[in-house]
Design an enzyme around this catalytic site. Sequence first.
Site, short mmCIF file in Angstrom:
data_model
loop_
_atom_site.label_atom_id
_atom_site.label_comp_id
_atom_site.label_asym_id
_atom_site.label_seq_id
_atom_site.Cartn_x
_atom_site.Cartn_y
_atom_site.Cartn_z
N ASN A 1 0.84 -1.20 0.00
CA ASN A 1 0.00 0.00 0.00
C ASN A 1 0.87 1.25 0.00
OD1 ASN A 1 0.55 -0.90 2.69
ND2 ASN A 1 -1.11 0.34 3.52
N GLU B 1 0.30 5.22 0.68
CA GLU B 1 -0.66 6.24 1.14
C GLU B 1 -0.23 7.63 0.68
OE1 GLU B 1 -1.13 5.53 5.36
OE2 GLU B 1 -2.31 3.72 4.94
N CYS C 1 -4.21 0.61 -2.44
CA CYS C 1 -4.01 -0.66 -1.73
C CYS C 1 -2.91 -1.50 -2.38
CB CYS C 1 -5.29 -1.48 -1.77
SG CYS C 1 -6.64 -0.81 -0.82
N GLU D 1 -3.00 -4.65 -3.17
CA GLU D 1 -3.47 -5.57 -4.21
C GLU D 1 -3.55 -4.86 -5.56
OE1 GLU D 1 -4.74 -4.96 -1.25
OE2 GLU D 1 -5.85 -6.67 -0.44
N CYS E 1 -10.00 -5.50 0.09
CA CYS E 1 -11.18 -4.64 0.17
C CYS E 1 -12.05 -4.86 -1.08
CB CYS E 1 -10.77 -3.17 0.30
SG CYS E 1 -10.26 -2.41 -1.25
N CYS F 1 -10.54 -3.71 -4.46
CA CYS F 1 -9.48 -4.62 -4.94
C CYS F 1 -10.05 -5.93 -5.45
CB CYS F 1 -8.47 -4.87 -3.83
SG CYS F 1 -7.45 -3.42 -3.49
#
Length: 130
Positions: free
Chosen positions: A42, A44, A53, A55, A88, A91
Amino acid sequence: MSSNDAIEAARAASERAYAPYSNFRVGAAIVTGSGDIHVGCNVENASYGLSICAERNAVAKMVADSSGDREIRLVVVYSPNAAPCFPCGACRQVLREFGCREVVVLDESSEPRRYPFEEILPNSFGPEAL
Ligand code: THU
């Protein structure tokens, strides 16, 4: 490539996460139909909503690295902050685009947990619908 290699790759990627705001580190490793591994972590951003993310970063890496080997056999997801860590919803849909067949999540205390993708995102919408 064995799925043990992918498990180790996901763990290593989680250590490279850029997560100064949440401190929630995630690593993902995709294994393609040919057995190649592509990792993501990830990343940010100070503008929180722009965070990406692990993934989806792994999917972007796969696409950038190869024009011909884009079938996702499985994805391993690992976070040291919350094991197991499931992908999530966003993803899941992005993994679906490339035919992901299996999701593997890691629990520190036991064997990897493996889920057929249909269990992770049932009755999904995909490219063949268009
Ligand atoms: N995150 C992932 O990278 N993958 C997941 O499956 C769940 C959440 C990231 C996004 C954000 O940087 C942090 O974890 C907390 O939500």
